[in-house]
Design a protein around this motif. Structure first.
Motif, short mmCIF file in Angstrom:
data_model
loop_
_atom_site.label_atom_id
_atom_site.label_comp_id
_atom_site.label_asym_id
_atom_site.label_seq_id
_atom_site.Cartn_x
_atom_site.Cartn_y
_atom_site.Cartn_z
N GLY A 132 -26.94 -18.51 -14.41
CA GLY A 132 -27.12 -19.96 -14.29
C GLY A 132 -26.01 -20.73 -14.99
O GLY A 132 -25.49 -21.73 -14.47
N ILE A 133 -25.60 -20.23 -16.18
CA ILE A 133 -24.50 -20.87 -16.90
C ILE A 133 -23.21 -20.74 -16.10
O ILE A 133 -22.39 -21.67 -16.05
CB ILE A 133 -24.33 -20.24 -18.30
N SER A 134 -23.02 -19.59 -15.44
CA SER A 134 -21.82 -19.38 -14.63
C SER A 134 -21.78 -20.30 -13.42
O SER A 134 -20.69 -20.68 -12.94
CB SER A 134 -21.75 -17.92 -14.16
N LEU A 156 -24.92 -27.36 -4.82
CA LEU A 156 -23.85 -27.05 -3.88
C LEU A 156 -23.09 -25.78 -4.28
O LEU A 156 -22.84 -24.90 -3.45
CB LEU A 156 -22.86 -28.23 -3.81
N THR A 157 -22.75 -25.69 -5.55
CA THR A 157 -21.98 -24.54 -6.02
C THR A 157 -22.74 -23.24 -5.84
O THR A 157 -22.21 -22.25 -5.33
CB THR A 157 -21.62 -24.72 -7.52
N GLY A 158 -24.00 -23.23 -6.28
CA GLY A 158 -24.80 -22.01 -6.15
C GLY A 158 -25.16 -21.70 -4.72
O GLY A 158 -25.22 -20.53 -4.32
N GLY A 159 -25.36 -22.73 -3.91
CA GLY A 159 -25.80 -22.53 -2.53
C GLY A 159 -24.73 -21.94 -1.64
O GLY A 159 -25.01 -21.09 -0.79
N ILE A 422 -20.67 -14.47 -10.04
CA ILE A 422 -22.06 -14.81 -9.71
C ILE A 422 -22.59 -13.94 -8.57
O ILE A 422 -23.73 -13.48 -8.60
CB ILE A 422 -22.18 -16.31 -9.34
N SER A 423 -21.77 -13.72 -7.55
CA SER A 423 -22.22 -12.89 -6.43
C SER A 423 -22.56 -11.48 -6.90
O SER A 423 -23.57 -10.90 -6.48
CB SER A 423 -21.16 -12.85 -5.33
N ALA A 424 -21.72 -10.93 -7.79
CA ALA A 424 -22.00 -9.60 -8.33
C ALA A 424 -23.28 -9.62 -9.17
O ALA A 424 -24.08 -8.67 -9.12
CB ALA A 424 -20.83 -9.11 -9.19
N ALA A 425 -23.47 -10.69 -9.92
CA ALA A 425 -24.68 -10.80 -10.76
C ALA A 425 -25.93 -10.90 -9.88
O ALA A 425 -26.94 -10.24 -10.16
CB ALA A 425 -24.57 -12.02 -11.66
N LEU A 426 -25.86 -11.68 -8.82
CA LEU A 426 -27.02 -11.82 -7.94
C LEU A 426 -27.36 -10.49 -7.26
O LEU A 426 -28.53 -10.13 -7.11
CB LEU A 426 -26.75 -12.90 -6.88
N THR A 459 -32.28 -11.37 -3.53
CA THR A 459 -31.00 -12.06 -3.75
C THR A 459 -31.19 -13.57 -3.65
O THR A 459 -30.69 -14.33 -4.50
CB THR A 459 -29.97 -11.60 -2.70
N LEU A 460 -31.89 -14.01 -2.64
CA LEU A 460 -32.15 -15.43 -2.45
C LEU A 460 -32.95 -16.01 -3.62
O LEU A 460 -32.63 -17.08 -4.14
CB LEU A 460 -32.91 -15.64 -1.14
N ALA A 461 -33.98 -15.27 -4.06
CA ALA A 461 -34.82 -15.75 -5.16
C ALA A 461 -34.03 -15.89 -6.45
O ALA A 461 -34.17 -16.90 -7.17
CB ALA A 461 -35.99 -14.78 -5.37
N TRP A 462 -33.17 -14.93 -6.74
CA TRP A 462 -32.36 -15.02 -7.96
C TRP A 462 -31.31 -16.13 -7.86
O TRP A 462 -30.95 -16.75 -8.87
CB TRP A 462 -31.70 -13.68 -8.26
N GLY A 463 -30.81 -16.37 -6.65
CA GLY A 463 -29.89 -17.49 -6.47
C GLY A 463 -30.55 -18.82 -6.81
O GLY A 463 -29.99 -19.66 -7.51
#
Length: 563
Positions: A132-134, A156-159, A422-426, A459-463
């Motif tokens: 989330g911080i990232s 927008l950034t996370g989506g 972030i993608s790797a983290a998700l 993946t979606l839920a963690w995003g």
């Protein structure tokens, strides 16, 4: 930004998203979605490991960290090379032999199910928060450039990055990280070159370095031992070693990168090269921050780098802001004059140089004190913004100094760095919550298609969860420091569990389970009472698990264990 900058930014980001969706198309199983079919060569593993660690926080916050506190943050990485060697000797062979999806699968085999679930939950909580911080880091850029609300830019950034992460899984992540990291390194190197080129009055690299040194920003090595000092050679070598051992050896976001390797050799090569490359790369990024201080000692710096926050202070407390600006203007003239005088006297070998340097340092102290008063006034105004302007220093330079086109590319770089980590983290969060929690408690084993669907839903839920966390990240100050403090609260106990699993065969699951809980409580207590700096929490957490487990042998009879 100009039309050209917008074009560069949008085209770069769209190209990466399209590439990620294209390269990750046709996923049919979890083996492919979560582990990329174990086909990644060592150089993809290396780039994946570095890109996962080097988020937007690295490129946005690290120069600001060096600007405010000098380059001593680089000592944080001094324990990294040794940790890579230990992981290659102990961790990788076990993970590769067991062909695990997550690092925590091994713990069920070694201990029991509840220990696996506990360790997974510790990871999920810490990594979910830090992700989330990232997300918040690049959101600052959109918010600053577009003058949009920070909460909208978080969405927008996370989506946007969720598109290829959701569709393509580990394969899309690995290949987009390769493209992202090459763009990032090239652009950051060019930004450093432009920083020197834009120095006033034809001042070159050596002069800028000299000013940075006299201002105390080149404090790469700090040998004085102090438990509460966050960055010195001792906390870096010892605390940094334990942190790196836990992060690269037990954090699924990193383990997930090298278990995709073709074989044991490719996984080890990727990790070892990371240990060699990471310190010079981080040194170079911090050096940009130190040189930025030299730049703004020769040219007028803003009173506060977060312009929106300061504008709010001007609107709500105009008289106080006017007093700040008058004092700031006088100090800036004095500071810029003394900086130029130092370089002139240095060239002439004048005996007055020492006295002028002392005046320069005194003025620097006054500038810092004024900045602190401005920051305090902003924080007291109840404006919903960051506690400090550390994360805006490099951003201010980019917006106000770099040429057209380069601004858009630099902004794209910060997005790409964010997306890579972030993608790797998700992906790792999804793998862990699915394999170590969801399926553990599910009686029926799903078929490949159903399990793949579950992976995407996780993946979606963690995003969505991470975007939610980003909404609360505005009061964390330096993001690069915040994310490492957060990790240090959990990495020690997690590492301790694995160390016991690898090296203490007499200790069983019931013992280590209770020991892990007690050690986590110990770490949180030490942090709350501010007994030591955060890097030492990693040592304390790992040692506590071992100590509590050893004591526990008096109460739990050892039993035969698997290796």
């Amino acid at each position: 930004m100009s039309t050209i900058d917008w074009t560069v930014l949008i085209v770069t980001l769209v190209a990466v998203v399209v590439y990620g969706v294209f390269i990750g198309r046709g996923q049919k199983s979890n083996e492919s979605y979560l582990k990329a079919d174990n086909k990644m060569p060592w150089y993809i593993v290396l780039i994946g490991i570095m890109a996962t660690q080097a988020s937007a926080i690295t490129f946005l916050s690290a120069p600001g960290q060096a600007y405010t506190d000098g380059m001593r943050f680089v000592q944080y990485y001094f324990g990294l090379p040794l940790a890579m060697i230990v992981i290659c000797i102990t961790f990788i062979p076990i993970f590769q032999r067991l062909n695990v999806y997550t690092a925590y699968e091994y713990l069920e085999n070694r201990f029991d199910k509840k220990t696996r679930v506990l360790t997974s939950l510790l990871f999920l909580f810490s990594r979910g928060l830090s992700t989330g911080i990232s997300i918040y880091a690049p959101s600052i850029i959109l918010s600053s450039v577009l003058n949009w609300n920070i909460y909208l830019t978080n969405v927008l950034t996370g989506g946007i990055l969720l598109i290829y992460t959701y569709v393509g899984g580990a394969k899309a992540i690995a290949h987009t990280q390769k493209l992202q990291f090459l763009i990032i390194l090239g652009t950051m190197a060019f930004a450093g070159y432009l920083l020197i080129e834009n120095m006033p009055n034809g001042i070159g690299f050596k002069d800028a370095l000299y000013l940075a040194g006299k201002s105390g920003k080149l404090n790469v090595i700090t040998t004085e031992f102090d438990w509460k000092d966050k960055y010195n050679i001792w906390s870096g070598l010892i605390g940094g070693f334990f942190l790196a051992l836990s992060y690269f050896g037990t954090d699924q976001s990193q383990v997930g990168r090298y278990i995709t390797a073709k074989d044991d050799t490719n996984a080890k090569m990727g990790l070892l090269l990371n240990g060699l490359v990471k310190i010079p790369m981080q040194f170079a990024i911090l050096l940009i921050g130190a040189l930025l201080f030299a730049f703004f000692s020769l040219k007028p710096a803003p009173i506060y780098f977060n312009e929106r926050s300061y504008q709010h202070l001007k609107e709500t407390k105009p008289e106080q802001a006017a007093e700040f600006e008058k004092e700031h203007q006088n100090l800036q003239i004095k500071f810029n004059t003394e900086s130029k005088e130092i370089l002139k006297l240095k060239e002439n070998h004048s005996p007055q140089l020492k006295e002028t340097i002392q005046d320069f340092k005194n003025t620097q102290t006054q500038v810092k004190a004024l900045h602190g008063r401005v920051e305090e006034a902003i924080n007291q105004s109840n404006y919903n913004a960051e506690k400090t302007d550390t994360n805006y220093i490099f951003l201010y330079f980019v917006k106000n100094t770099l040429p057209v086109g380069m601004i858009g590319l630099l902004f794209a770089v910060i997005f790409l760095a964010s997306w890579g980590s972030i993608s790797a983290a998700l992906n790792s969060l999804a793998a862990c919550s699915l394999k170590d929690v969801h399926l553990i408690f599910k009686k029926e084993i799903p078929d490949d298609a159903t399990e793949l669907k579950y992976s995407r839903l996780h993946t979606l839920a963690w995003g969505i969860f991470s975007i939610g966390v980003a909404m609360f990240a505005t009061q964390m100050g330096s993001l690069i420091e915040a994310v490492n403090v957060l990790g240090s609260l959990f990495y020690g106990p997690i590492l301790g569990i694995f160390l016991v699993a690898f090296y203490y065969k007499k200790i069983n699951g019931a013992n280590v389970f209770i020991s892990a809980i007690l050690s986590e409580i110990t770490v949180i207590a030490v942090y709350q009472f501010d007994i030591v700096s955060f890097l030492w929490l990693n040592v304390i957490g790992a040692a506590a698990v071992i100590i509590f487990s050893t004591i526990g042998l008096l109460f739990y009879k050892p039993k035969a264990v698997n290796s």
